[in-house]
Every structure is written in C-alpha cells, then in structure tokens.
Design a protein around this motif. Sequence first.
Motif, PDB file in Angstrom:
ATOM      1  N   ALA A 173       0.642  -1.230   0.559  1.00 36.29           N
ATOM      2  CA  ALA A 173      -0.027  -0.319  -0.266  1.00 36.29           C
ATOM      3  C   ALA A 173       1.126   0.930  -0.235  1.00 36.29           C
ATOM      4  CB  ALA A 173      -0.900  -0.052   0.941  1.00 36.29           C
ATOM      5  N   GLY A 174       2.114   1.027   0.351  1.00 34.52           N
ATOM      6  CA  GLY A 174       3.406   2.345   0.122  1.00 34.52           C
ATOM      7  C   GLY A 174       2.789   3.260   1.292  1.00 34.52           C
ATOM      8  N   LEU A 175       2.600   2.570   2.683  1.00 38.39           N
ATOM      9  CA  LEU A 175       2.174   3.138   3.941  1.00 38.39           C
ATOM     10  C   LEU A 175       3.216   2.180   4.704  1.00 38.39           C
ATOM     11  CD1 LEU A 175      -1.610   3.203   3.814  1.00 38.39           C
ATOM     12  CD2 LEU A 175      -0.182   5.036   3.099  1.00 38.39           C
ATOM     13  N   SER A 176       3.999   2.944   5.917  1.00 34.30           N
ATOM     14  CA  SER A 176       3.661   2.211   7.244  1.00 34.30           C
ATOM     15  C   SER A 176       3.234   1.289   7.648  1.00 34.30           C
ATOM     16  CB  SER A 176       4.198   3.832   8.081  1.00 34.30           C
ATOM     17  OG  SER A 176       3.070   3.859   9.039  1.00 34.30           O
ATOM     18  N   ALA A 177       3.617   0.377   8.670  1.00 34.06           N
ATOM     19  CA  ALA A 177       2.716  -0.463   9.894  1.00 34.06           C
ATOM     20  C   ALA A 177       1.503   0.483  10.575  1.00 34.06           C
ATOM     21  CB  ALA A 177       3.602  -1.984  10.089  1.00 34.06           C
TER      22      ALA A 177
END
Length: 271
Positions: A173-177
């Motif tokens: 998703a291109g996000l941090s966890a």
Amino acid sequence: MSNRTNGSGHLMLITPERVFYVGLLGRPRQRCSGAFHVYVAIEGAFHHVAEDGRETSGELVVVQPNVRHTITSDYRSVICFMIEPESVPDGAFEALARRLAEQGELFARRIRAAYARFLEQPREGITSAELDGMCLGEPLPQRALDPRVARAIAQIMRFSGEPATAEACATEAGLSASRFLHLFKQETGISFRAFRAWKRARHLLHFANQDLNLAHLAQDIGYPDSTHFSHSIRRFYGLKPRAIFSGSRDLAIYRGRQPAQPDSAWTQEAS
C-alpha cells in the motif's frame, strides 16, 4: 461444486460477502462469529443467550458481528444467513436489525421461501445482491473501501503460499505499518489481525463436506499448528473442527459469483 444429494436438504451457498446455510446446528458452546447473523428456525423456535446473559426465544434471531452468544433450537437443523461486515457501510446492520425486529415473521417467511426456491432449483454463480434480494427483499448497500485496503483484503483471502502479514500489506500500500493498520481498522471497523483470523476460519466452510486430513487443511489455510486451528474454530463456531466436518457429510456446497471489479476485496477468494 461439492454437491452430495442424499435427500437431507442440507446446503450451503458461499459468496465472498455472504453465506446461506441450511443444516445441523449442533450443540455449540458460546460462539463469536465475525459476521452478522440472521438465524431462522425451520420448525419450532430458537433460544438465544446473549453475551450479558439475557435470554430470548423466537423464530428469528439477529446477532451482530463479533458478539458472543449461544443458540439452541427446538429442531436439529437451522437456516443461517451470514453477512460480512466490511461489505456494507456503517449503520447498515443497525438499520437491518431494526427492520428484522419490526417484521420478524415476514422476514422469516421470506428466508424460508428462499431456501425452498434454492432447494427446488439449486445453482452456482448467484451473487450476493441476488441472495440479498431473495432473503431481504432488496440488496444491501455496498461499502466503498479504500483501494489499498481492498487489495490487502484480497491478499488475505488468497489462502495460498505464505499468510498475508500487515507488514507485507503495508508495503504493498506504500504506507508504514502503523499507518496501514490504522487505515485498515478505519475502513473495515475491525483490526487487521482479528479480520484475518475470522476470514481464515470462514474459509474452512469451503471444505466442510470433504474428507480431508484436518492437520493438512489447517496448514494450507494458514494456521501455525493444529492447536491454534482447533481453538480458533471453536471460538468462532462453538464447535470443534472435527464436529463441523462430521455434521457436514451430507451438505451440498454451492459457490456464488465473484464481483467483477478488478480491485474488489473479494475477487481472490479461493473457489
């Protein structure tokens, strides 16, 4: 289709967003399913014990997702219509529960009629919207999920290879966890871990009438070991895995049609 026609009338229709089950209730202890449940008595009445100990009886019982409850029945078999919470917008279940409470007898008749119709002319490929129409009179509204969460759900529901992890989905998703986990709960109303646990247990239903090695099945679905598998299934269904399989030998299983949208959260569920 895994269909065994022996005259029992027991069947289960599984779509990615719904389950329509007619079969043995068993003698479960307390259960806590991840889906919205509408129980309808084929004969007699249900006896429902809620999480707070309150007892009610009737021909139709509604239970919200992730609520502990116990159901017993005057009759061995039961009709159960299950709706996945991430498939409908916030407030939909509350509105539906009010309709079912106000017109319980009408909806019980409608759901029994849906069973009779499907028993007379069973078929593959029914959609969730069609099933809603048969059981509820109209399709429920569809929740619009963030595409990143929809893709993560599709990854969870592949059930092939390594189980989906929050870290892998966050990367995709291109996000941090942490940001991904927040977004996932915001969009679905449930934590990533709890969602994955329920979908894993739900996937078991596809194989309920097959003669399988349960230890191998647990591994294939993504459980780390047989003990974890047994505890999880008992928590969600109130029954041991072996009891579910034993009571489903005469169950005909049909699978619904998958949504056509490429980014749908449910396109990857195994058939």
